[in-house]
Design a protein around this motif. Structure first.
Motif, mmCIF file in Angstrom:
data_model
loop_
_atom_site.group_PDB
_atom_site.id
_atom_site.type_symbol
_atom_site.label_atom_id
_atom_site.label_comp_id
_atom_site.label_asym_id
_atom_site.label_seq_id
_atom_site.Cartn_x
_atom_site.Cartn_y
_atom_site.Cartn_z
ATOM 1 N N VAL A 17 53.158 117.807 15.222
ATOM 2 C CA VAL A 17 52.681 116.473 15.567
ATOM 3 C C VAL A 17 51.179 116.486 15.807
ATOM 4 N N LEU A 18 50.639 117.653 16.150
ATOM 5 C CA LEU A 18 49.222 117.734 16.471
ATOM 6 C C LEU A 18 48.343 117.606 15.240
ATOM 7 N N LEU A 19 48.919 117.803 14.084
ATOM 8 C CA LEU A 19 48.137 117.770 12.860
ATOM 9 C C LEU A 19 47.954 116.332 12.403
ATOM 10 N N PHE A 20 47.455 115.472 13.312
ATOM 11 C CA PHE A 20 47.319 114.061 13.023
ATOM 12 C C PHE A 20 46.235 113.810 11.992
ATOM 13 N N ALA A 21 46.505 112.848 11.123
ATOM 14 C CA ALA A 21 45.428 112.356 10.277
ATOM 15 C C ALA A 21 44.437 111.618 11.185
ATOM 16 N N GLN A 22 43.258 111.353 10.651
ATOM 17 C CA GLN A 22 42.272 110.623 11.434
ATOM 18 C C GLN A 22 42.865 109.292 11.861
ATOM 19 N N GLN A 23 42.859 109.016 13.165
ATOM 20 C CA GLN A 23 43.458 107.783 13.656
ATOM 21 C C GLN A 23 42.429 107.016 14.461
ATOM 22 N N ASP A 24 42.553 105.699 14.460
ATOM 23 C CA ASP A 24 41.551 104.866 15.095
ATOM 24 C C ASP A 24 41.980 104.378 16.468
ATOM 25 N N PHE A 25 42.801 105.138 17.161
ATOM 26 C CA PHE A 25 43.163 104.828 18.537
ATOM 27 C C PHE A 25 43.214 106.132 19.324
ATOM 28 N N LYS A 26 43.062 106.004 20.642
ATOM 29 C CA LYS A 26 43.149 107.168 21.520
ATOM 30 C C LYS A 26 43.995 106.794 22.731
ATOM 31 N N LEU A 27 44.754 107.762 23.197
ATOM 32 C CA LEU A 27 45.651 107.533 24.321
ATOM 33 C C LEU A 27 45.143 108.241 25.573
ATOM 34 N N PRO A 214 32.946 104.529 25.878
ATOM 35 C CA PRO A 214 34.342 104.079 25.741
ATOM 36 C C PRO A 214 34.836 103.406 27.015
ATOM 37 N N VAL A 215 35.924 102.640 26.862
ATOM 38 C CA VAL A 215 36.463 101.882 27.990
ATOM 39 C C VAL A 215 37.963 102.123 28.113
ATOM 40 N N ARG A 216 38.429 102.063 29.355
ATOM 41 C CA ARG A 216 39.861 102.208 29.658
ATOM 42 C C ARG A 216 40.214 101.243 30.773
ATOM 43 N N ALA A 229 48.044 95.008 21.763
ATOM 44 C CA ALA A 229 47.002 94.099 22.241
ATOM 45 C C ALA A 229 45.722 94.869 22.567
ATOM 46 N N PHE A 230 45.852 96.011 23.243
ATOM 47 C CA PHE A 230 44.674 96.814 23.569
ATOM 48 C C PHE A 230 44.041 97.392 22.309
ATOM 49 N N TYR A 231 44.882 97.784 21.388
ATOM 50 C CA TYR A 231 44.393 98.286 20.094
ATOM 51 C C TYR A 231 43.573 97.202 19.397
ATOM 52 N N MET A 233 42.067 94.700 20.750
ATOM 53 C CA MET A 233 40.856 94.389 21.519
ATOM 54 C C MET A 233 39.772 95.454 21.373
ATOM 55 N N GLY A 234 40.136 96.595 20.822
ATOM 56 C CA GLY A 234 39.171 97.678 20.682
ATOM 57 C C GLY A 234 39.052 98.550 21.909
ATOM 58 N N VAL A 235 40.085 98.564 22.768
ATOM 59 C CA VAL A 235 40.076 99.446 23.930
ATOM 60 C C VAL A 235 40.115 100.892 23.439
ATOM 61 N N ASP A 236 39.199 101.697 23.927
ATOM 62 C CA ASP A 236 39.034 103.043 23.367
ATOM 63 C C ASP A 236 40.137 104.000 23.792
ATOM 64 N N PHE A 237 40.491 103.971 25.075
ATOM 65 C CA PHE A 237 41.551 104.836 25.593
ATOM 66 C C PHE A 237 42.652 103.946 26.154
ATOM 67 N N ILE A 238 43.791 103.933 25.465
ATOM 68 C CA ILE A 238 44.908 103.076 25.857
ATOM 69 C C ILE A 238 45.729 103.796 26.909
ATOM 70 N N ASN A 239 45.781 103.215 28.073
ATOM 71 C CA ASN A 239 46.431 103.812 29.242
ATOM 72 C C ASN A 239 47.953 103.754 29.092
ATOM 73 N N THR A 240 48.629 104.892 29.254
ATOM 74 C CA THR A 240 50.089 104.881 29.117
ATOM 75 C C THR A 240 50.738 105.993 29.920
ATOM 76 N N ASP A 241 51.915 105.708 30.393
ATOM 77 C CA ASP A 241 52.781 106.723 30.998
ATOM 78 C C ASP A 241 53.786 107.250 29.981
ATOM 79 N N GLN A 242 53.679 106.790 28.756
ATOM 80 C CA GLN A 242 54.606 107.173 27.688
ATOM 81 C C GLN A 242 53.816 107.618 26.456
ATOM 82 N N PRO A 243 53.059 108.709 26.570
ATOM 83 C CA PRO A 243 52.171 109.070 25.457
ATOM 84 C C PRO A 243 52.885 109.359 24.144
ATOM 85 N N ALA A 244 54.048 110.001 24.198
ATOM 86 C CA ALA A 244 54.760 110.308 22.947
ATOM 87 C C ALA A 244 55.223 109.025 22.256
ATOM 88 N N MET A 245 55.755 108.097 23.043
ATOM 89 C CA MET A 245 56.223 106.839 22.461
ATOM 90 C C MET A 245 55.047 105.999 21.954
#
Length: 606
Positions: A17-27, A214-216, A229-231, A233-245
């Motif tokens: 799973v770590l071999l992610f393609a370039q993605q435009d969101f961060k958790l 960046p903003v969180r 919605a955060f994605y 809006m361009g929120v750089d780090f999306i706050n979550t307690d469910q990172p895998a999901m």
């Protein structure tokens, strides 16, 4: 040590799973230390920011939110620094795609001094101008005064938490700007955020970005709707307690959203004979393989809220279950339409014991009907094969193909010529003229017509199939009209099902729109040829598709998938022309055959 071993096992399992393609969101993995396997779960989910609360107690940096929950074995070193070093040593980290956000719960200066001392033991993995891909620490919670930020090592950055953004702030040492979401909105992540509150959030994000930071938002809703919605809006780090999901959802979001600027016009039916008690001369059965209500809805929204299907007034719902299974396959589903009997999955126009069942082309030949089949699939596919073959196993392609020369069909169009390679002579000997060009179909004077559109499978709409289905349907209906005899024509759009199996939103929508354009042409044919009954339905739904979000103005839909297989959901049936109201209601799929045959017997004789 036990936790470390468990963590390594989890991470090794998740390593692909770590071999992610370039993605435009961060958790941002919020309160990561509360998970069963701190650090490793967030690392495995690709989190770009990992949060850990620390309490300085007796000179040790304990990982806990409050003193009452401290456990002596849970330290910054044991839960984070040592596992990170281990991952580097194992070659699992070559460049740091994440930082640690350390939330200091005790006095700022003494706690940070202890952090610097502890982390210095891991100097080889830390960020520096000489090691720009090294690990950064962002200190949050209790922090020193801003004017003191520059006194700390180059790998220490700070979490700025204020709406006041000025050029004189120590931006070089600010790693992120974080604020409570509740300062902007009370939205709980269900439904949609209030537009005015969304605007405030977007303005703050833009202000932070103007300083290239960046903003969180913490204390934020944590749901799929919120993540999107955060994605957006361009929120750089999306706050979550469910990172895998969150990773699973956001990494497939672009694939699950579809829109297009290309929209087709819909035909407005005359309804001159729709629902009237009048003779039925021609019967056109259109089957969208896998085409459930969500699939149709997706096509509707993408096409500006209009479909040819949506013009029709008489519709119902069909139960699709097979004789031996709650969830049907295409073979049993099509057999129910073709023969009026429910059979086992995988069986083509045979009963549950394997005995052949008469299909519509065979029965209708006794009433002087011509019959034809069109499919975007191979002609040995389960749906078309149910209208000419009798076999218990849908994958026995050679045996299935052998039924075509002796069938009661007068027309066949579809792919899969290779399956008939040694049967072409027999097909031609049976009176079929093999077309080399689909454009010749409408004007052909042949008694029987066959056309192979490909040697194997046809391409999808996305891969260039073009107007094959429309041209086939229009040509076949014109061919049959010229014979001045009643006809039955089955038209299958097969790849809506393929899109459901692949969980491909774009495949589903493009195939639905192609199917609907063909529906429009057949509705026009029915209006120009009174006595034509048009029936449009599906053999089953595929993908367990739902539509969580969309945008009507943009013609955009987001599809969610609850399966990669067929489901037992009711599928819609539409009808247009004389006696179309006979198809209203909720009933079993084999009853479609009974309704059709009842109308044939009412107006035709052997």
């Amino acid at each position: 040590m036990k936790n470390l071993k468990k963590g390594l096992l989890v991470c090794l399992f998740l390593f692909p799973v770590l071999l992610f393609a370039q993605q435009d969101f961060k958790l941002h993995s919020h309160n990561d230390y509360l998970r069963n396997v701190p650090f490793w779960e967030a690392f495995g989910a690709g989190a770009a920011s990992i949060e850990v609360d620390v309490i300085l107690q007796n000179g040790n940096l304990m990982v806990a939110h409050e003193a009452e929950t401290i456990k002596p074995e849970l330290t910054l070193r044991s839960l984070y620094l040592e596992p990170i070093q281990k991952a580097v040593d194992l070659g699992m980290i070559n460049a740091f795609g994440f930082h640690l956000l350390i939330d200091s719960k005790t006095e700022a200066y003494s706690t940070l001094e202890a952090i610097v001392k502890e982390v210095a033991d891991f100097e080889g993995i830390l960020f520096s101008p000489q090691n720009p891909k090294g690990l950064k620490l962002i200190v949050s919670g209790n922090r020193p005064k801003a004017e003191d930020y520059s006194k700390y090592p180059e790998w220490v950055f700070f979490d700025y938490q204020s709406k006041t953004l000025t050029a004189d702030l120590p931006w070089k040492k600010i790693g992120i700007v974080s604020l409570s979401f509740r300062q902007f909105s009370v939205w709980n992540g269900k439904g949609r955020i209030v537009e005015s509150e969304k605007l405030q959030l977007e303005e703050f994000v833009a202000a932070v970005h103007s300083f290239q930071k960046p903003v969180r938002f913490w204390a934020a809703p944590d749901s799929k709707s919120a993540w999107k919605a955060f994605y957006d809006m361009g929120v750089d780090f999306i706050n979550t307690d469910q990172p895998a999901m969150a990773q699973s959802y956001l990494s497939t979001l672009s694939r699950n959203i579809f829109s297009t600027d290309s929209r087709h016009e819909v035909y407005q039916p005359t309804f001159a004979t729709d629902g009237k008690v009048a003779p039925v001369k021609n019967i056109i059965l259109m089957i969208g393989d896998g085409n459930g209500l969500a699939q149709i809805s997706a096509g509707l929204f993408v096409n500006g809220g209009k479909l040819n299907l949506a013009q029709l007034k008489n519709l119902g719902l069909i139960k699709t279950q097979a004789a031996d299974d709650f969830t049907t396959d295409s073979a049993a589903g099509a057999t129910a339409f073709a023969t009026g009997k429910k059979t086992n999955n995988r069986a083509l126009s045979v009963d549950t014991s394997g005995k052949p069942l008469s299909n519509l082309p065979e029965i209708l030949a006794e009433y002087n009907f011509n019959s034809g089949i069109i499919t975007t699939d191979q002609l040995t596919g389960a749906t078309p094969a149910s209208f000419y073959a009798h076999h218990s196993e849908r994958d026995d392609l050679d045996q299935i193909a052998s039924y075509l020369p002796n069938s009661k069909l007068d027309l066949f169009i579809g792919g899969g010529r290779n399956s008939f390679a040694d049967k072409i002579d027999a097909i031609q000997a049976s009176g079929f003229e093999m077309l080399g060009n689909l454009d010749d179909l409408a004007l052909s004077k042949a008694d029987r017509i066959g056309y192979f559109s490909s040697i194997g499978s046809n391409p999808s709409m996305e891969k260039g199939r073009g107007d094959f289905l429309i041209k086939s349907a229009m040509g076949a209906s014109a061919f049959f009209k010229s014979k001045n005899q009643p006809f039955f024509l089955m038209i299958e759009s097969a790849m809506i099902d393929s899109g459901g199996h692949a969980n491909s939103t774009s495949t589903i929508v493009t195939e639905v729109l192609d199917f609907d354009r063909t529906v429009g042409e057949m509705v026009q044919f029915a209006d120009k040829n009174p006595g034509t009954l048009l029936i449009i339905t599906a053999d089953h739904e595929t993908g367990g598709v739902s539509i969580p979000q969309g945008n009507r103005e943009k013609g955009e839909v987001e599809l969610a998938f609850h399966s990669d297989d067929h489901t037992g959901i009711l599928v819609p049936i539409f009808a247009y022309g004389p006696h179309s109201d006979d198809f209203m209601g909720i009933y079993e799929n084999n009853e479609v055959f009974e309704k059709v045959l009842g109308l044939v017997k009412k107006y035709h004789s052997k």
